[in-house]
Scaffold this active site. Structure first.
Site, PDB file in Angstrom:
ATOM      1  N   SER B  38       0.815  -1.214   0.000  1.00 21.07           N
ATOM      2  CA  SER B  38       0.000   0.000   0.000  1.00 21.07           C
ATOM      3  C   SER B  38       0.847   1.261   0.000  1.00 21.07           C
ATOM      4  O   SER B  38       0.338   2.347  -0.230  1.00 21.07           O
ATOM      5  CB  SER B  38      -0.932   0.006   1.209  1.00 21.07           C
ATOM      6  OG  SER B  38      -0.164   0.060   2.392  1.00 21.07           O
ATOM      7  N   LYS B  91       1.184   4.595   6.866  1.00 18.80           N
ATOM      8  CA  LYS B  91       0.599   5.403   5.805  1.00 18.80           C
ATOM      9  C   LYS B  91       1.185   6.811   5.889  1.00 18.80           C
ATOM     10  O   LYS B  91       1.868   7.162   6.848  1.00 18.80           O
ATOM     11  CB  LYS B  91      -0.934   5.486   5.946  1.00 18.80           C
ATOM     12  CG  LYS B  91      -1.648   4.155   5.882  1.00 18.80           C
ATOM     13  CD  LYS B  91      -1.781   3.645   4.459  1.00 18.80           C
ATOM     14  CE  LYS B  91      -2.500   2.326   4.406  1.00 18.80           C
ATOM     15  NZ  LYS B  91      -1.704   1.155   4.653  1.00 18.80           N
TER      16      LYS B  91
END
Lengths: 161, 174
Positions: B38, B91
């Site tokens: 991701s 993230k």
């Protein structure tokens, strides 16, 4: 010359003992047991407005052994530098019914607590800023369970329901 | 008489090393593996080189930022998932408290004490677009360096996307 070396060696030995002790203090404080000063009106009459010192254990929330009715210390979702003390009213999956304004008893809402969250409320519903205002609290924000009060001495003892 | 005392001193040494390691990794920095794609190509880019396909990236996570929770746009952070406190995600911060972040469907206002995170690989990233703004209290550290594989060792830079975020700090310039 040799004297300085002996002094330096002894200073290093003492500093390493102090360093090890501080590390042990941190591990105990963060993972086992700590004492916290809690104050504010939102948990009256359970906790005093002027401030109590409570013992907080940090094992139950890691083992998943928390349930509704427990007094917990949580990191505030509105300000990560502040810690709140509230009571768990509902765990994930439970349905919770609450009214934003306790003086008007006919304005109540219900919802189901989503996965990975808990619903916390202060015992003093009139002045507490809790899940009724900022929603379900992610479980990861819980820091520990307050189980005993040690100050003031007049209210020394276990904290229950 | 010799063996129990040797065992005891080994136990004491292991305990001391464990406590010191735990304290350092809680308060200063720790090294964690990054799983998943991701954050590709920043971490785990799927190239054909041998090193990349052998193992996950290892990154340095610093914990000094948790003293006053001052983050900037573009910081890569490690945080506990809001839906499962046992999982940790890596993230990038796209929005800070007070910002307005544009998603495909609408514009979201980031409330006080929360942040908006997105993975660099938007196609396969489970982030704030699914679970909403993340409370800053769930942040466990900031990623500063890539430590493995050796040919990609270096600092992790800040990357901002000015065209999707309207922040209160940039609006005040006008």
């Amino acid at each position: 010359m040799r004297q300085w070396r002996i002094i330096a060696k002894e200073a290093m030995a003492r500093a390493s003992i102090i360093g090890k002790f501080l590390c042990l203090l941190h591990v105990t404080d963060a993972y086992i047991l700590s004492s916290n000063h809690v104050l504010g009106p939102s948990m009256l009459p359970t906790l005093n407005i002027t401030g109590d010192v409570v013992l907080v254990e940090h094992l139950s929330h890691r083992l998943g052994k928390l349930g509704s009715g427990d007094l917990v210390l949580v990191r505030s979702p509105l300000d990560p530098k502040k810690t709140l003390t509230k009571r768990i009213v509902a765990m994930e999956g439970d349905k919770v019914t609450f009214s934003l304004d306790p003086t008007r008893s006919h304005s109540s809402r219900s919802l189901v607590v989503p996965k990975g969250h808990v619903w916390i409320q202060g015992d003093n519903a009139y002045v507490s800023c809790d899940s009724r205002h900022f929603g379900p609290l992610p479980y990861g924000l819980i820091e520990g369970k307050a189980f005993m009060r040690v100050w003031p001495p007049s209210s020394f003892g276990l904290l229950g329901e | 008489m010799g063996t129990p005392s040797i065992l005891w001193s080994i136990t004491k040494k292991c305990f001391t090393v464990g406590v010191i390691t735990l304290t350092v990794s809680d308060l200063f920095a720790s090294i964690v593996p990054v799983r998943g794609a991701s954050m590709s190509p920043t971490f785990n880019p799927k190239t054909n080189s041998l090193f990349d396909s052998l193992s996950d990236d290892r990154v340095l996570v610093e914990k000094l930022c948790l003293r006053n929770y001052k983050f900037s746009h573009g910081d890569v952070i490690v945080f506990s998932s809001p839906n499962n406190h046992k999982e940790k995600h890596v993230k990038r911060i796209v929005g800070l408290p007070g910002d307005w972040v544009g998603t495909i469907y609408d514009v979201v206002h980031i409330p006080e004490g929360h942040c908006w995170v997105e993975g660099d690989n938007s196609a396969s990233s489970l982030d704030s677009r699914s679970f909403g703004p993340v409370p800053l209290g769930l942040v466990k550290g900031r990623v500063t360096h890539v430590l493995w594989p050796p040919h990609r060792v270096g600092t992790v830079d800040r990357k901002t996307s000015q065209n999707r975020v309207s922040s209160s700090s940039s609006a005040s310039k006008f």
